[in-house]
Write a protein that holds these residues in place. Structure first.
Motif, PDB file in Angstrom:
ATOM      1  N   LEU A  77      17.494  36.857  23.766  1.00  0.00           N
ATOM      2  CA  LEU A  77      18.898  36.529  23.536  1.00  0.00           C
ATOM      3  C   LEU A  77      19.682  36.877  24.787  1.00  0.00           C
ATOM      4  N   ILE A  78      20.364  35.885  25.336  1.00  0.00           N
ATOM      5  CA  ILE A  78      21.209  36.115  26.504  1.00  0.00           C
ATOM      6  C   ILE A  78      22.658  35.899  26.089  1.00  0.00           C
ATOM      7  N   ASN A  79      23.373  37.001  25.937  1.00  0.00           N
ATOM      8  CA  ASN A  79      24.773  36.965  25.523  1.00  0.00           C
ATOM      9  C   ASN A  79      25.650  36.753  26.751  1.00  0.00           C
ATOM     10  N   ASN A  80      25.889  35.487  27.061  1.00  0.00           N
ATOM     11  CA  ASN A  80      26.610  35.128  28.283  1.00  0.00           C
ATOM     12  C   ASN A  80      28.035  34.662  28.018  1.00  0.00           C
ATOM     13  N   ALA A  81      28.324  34.174  26.815  1.00  0.00           N
ATOM     14  CA  ALA A  81      29.643  33.617  26.522  1.00  0.00           C
ATOM     15  C   ALA A  81      30.736  34.676  26.650  1.00  0.00           C
ATOM     16  N   GLY A  82      31.874  34.274  27.179  1.00  0.00           N
ATOM     17  CA  GLY A  82      32.991  35.192  27.310  1.00  0.00           C
ATOM     18  C   GLY A  82      34.081  34.572  28.171  1.00  0.00           C
ATOM     19  N   TYR A  83      35.254  35.193  28.168  1.00  0.00           N
ATOM     20  CA  TYR A  83      36.345  34.691  29.004  1.00  0.00           C
ATOM     21  C   TYR A  83      37.261  35.849  29.371  1.00  0.00           C
ATOM     22  N   GLY A  84      38.151  35.603  30.325  1.00  0.00           N
ATOM     23  CA  GLY A  84      39.067  36.633  30.779  1.00  0.00           C
ATOM     24  C   GLY A  84      40.501  36.279  30.439  1.00  0.00           C
ATOM     25  N   GLU A 181      34.727  28.656  36.749  1.00  0.00           N
ATOM     26  CA  GLU A 181      36.091  28.377  36.329  1.00  0.00           C
ATOM     27  C   GLU A 181      36.755  29.615  35.722  1.00  0.00           C
ATOM     28  N   TRP A 182      36.008  30.718  35.608  1.00  0.00           N
ATOM     29  CA  TRP A 182      36.532  31.940  34.991  1.00  0.00           C
ATOM     30  C   TRP A 182      37.833  32.395  35.661  1.00  0.00           C
ATOM     31  N   GLY A 183      37.829  32.477  36.997  1.00  0.00           N
ATOM     32  CA  GLY A 183      38.986  32.996  37.713  1.00  0.00           C
ATOM     33  C   GLY A 183      40.219  32.127  37.573  1.00  0.00           C
ATOM     34  N   SER A 184      40.035  30.816  37.601  1.00  0.00           N
ATOM     35  CA  SER A 184      41.168  29.902  37.453  1.00  0.00           C
ATOM     36  C   SER A 184      41.780  30.018  36.065  1.00  0.00           C
ATOM     37  N   ILE A 185      40.926  30.148  35.059  1.00  0.00           N
ATOM     38  CA  ILE A 185      41.418  30.309  33.688  1.00  0.00           C
ATOM     39  C   ILE A 185      42.190  31.612  33.546  1.00  0.00           C
ATOM     40  N   ALA A 186      41.633  32.695  34.115  1.00  0.00           N
ATOM     41  CA  ALA A 186      42.294  33.996  34.045  1.00  0.00           C
ATOM     42  C   ALA A 186      43.642  33.960  34.769  1.00  0.00           C
ATOM     43  N   ALA A 187      43.685  33.299  35.927  1.00  0.00           N
ATOM     44  CA  ALA A 187      44.932  33.201  36.692  1.00  0.00           C
ATOM     45  C   ALA A 187      45.982  32.410  35.922  1.00  0.00           C
ATOM     46  N   ASP A 188      45.568  31.314  35.288  1.00  0.00           N
ATOM     47  CA  ASP A 188      46.499  30.523  34.475  1.00  0.00           C
ATOM     48  C   ASP A 188      47.056  31.356  33.325  1.00  0.00           C
TER      49      ASP A 188
END
Length: 272
Positions: A77-84, A181-188
């Motif tokens: 199991l690779i728990n990779n999903a997440g967001y900032g 795209e993590w950083g762009s989403i977090a910045a928005d």
């Protein structure tokens, strides 16, 4: 019989590449995400696509049951999903803070709970939790995101000890700066949440710097670098408890370990 792997957050970035690399190594791989419409390329590369929304218990249960009914087991199991979700603590709604924990911690934990019985039954399993160097450090306006990653670090350590007698390994991967795209989403999120009001000056400066870094990609590491590290963590016979990889991961973890809190506060504020 091939080992079965489930990779969450597989619709893009590190998760997508990790799923492909595991499939190329002969694993039966299920790539899970909400955005299954964006995963046609995975199917073309031999990865089975499955829907998963970590904020909905019925989706988590359906995902696990579907795989177990078809394969009879889940080995990795690779728990990779997440967001900032970024914003000043005063500005971020508790509803949004709870959603951040729902995705980054509670959904991940529920998924793991459902898979553990099958791993215990076969006396084998590998759980790879994708944390972040953000699970060891902190940055301005990232309180709720860092809280989830700090929680994941401690949660994973406890899980590792609890499941060791059953032949299950728990490994943490701590990415540094990666071209996603993590950083762009977090910045928005930061601009929307704290771009006006009492924290506007610092929040907009931090958001602009994040956006510039993640849109230019300068100095950031390629997702493939982390995907290879995740695959190593998932497949080596005797894994380390932690793997840190990616832009600035080594130096920033070193600073956090050896610098005082006030020294680190000053440095990280200037960098933000």
């Amino acid at each position: 019989m091939s080992k079965v792997a489930l990779v969450t957050g597989a619709s893009s970035g590190m998760g997508e590449i990790t799923a492909v690399l595991l499939s190329q190594k002969g694993y039966k791989v299920y790539g899970a995400a909400r955005r299954t419409d964006k995963m046609k390329s995975l199917e073309a590369k031999g990865v089975s696509v499955i829907s998963l929304d970590l904020t909905k218990d019925e989706s988590i249960v359906d995902c696990v049951n579907t795989i177990l009914q078809k394969e009879g087991k889940i080995d990795i199991l690779i728990n990779n999903a997440g967001y900032g979700s970024y914003g000043a603590v005063e500005d971020v709604s508790i509803e949004e803070a709870k959603r951040q924990f729902e995705v980054n911690i509670f959904g991940l934990a529920r998924l793991t709970q459902l898979i553990l019985p099958s791993m215990r039954k076969q006396h084998f399993g590998r759980i790879v939790n994708i944390s972040s160097i953000g699970g060891k450090i902190y940055t301005p306006y990232g309180a709720w995101y860092h809280a989830t990653k700090h929680a994941l670090e401690g949660w994973s350590d406890c899980l590792r000890i609890e499941t060791k007698p059953f032949g299950i390994d728990v490994v943490i991967v701590e990415p540094g700066g990666i071209k996603t795209e993590w950083g762009s989403i977090a910045a928005d999120n930061l601009k929307k949440t704290s771009g006006s009001g009492a924290y506007a000056a610092g929040a907009n400066k931090t958001a602009d710097n994040m956006m510039q870094m993640y849109t230019s990609g300068k100095n950031l590491s390629e997702p493939e670098l982390l995907a290879k590290e995740i695959v190593k963590a998932a497949t080596v016979a005797k894994p380390k408890t932690r793997y840190a990889k990616g832009y600035f991961a080594g130096p920033v973890l070193w600073m956090r370990k050896y610098f005082s809190d006030r020294m680190f506060d000053s440095i990280i504020t200037k960098m933000a």
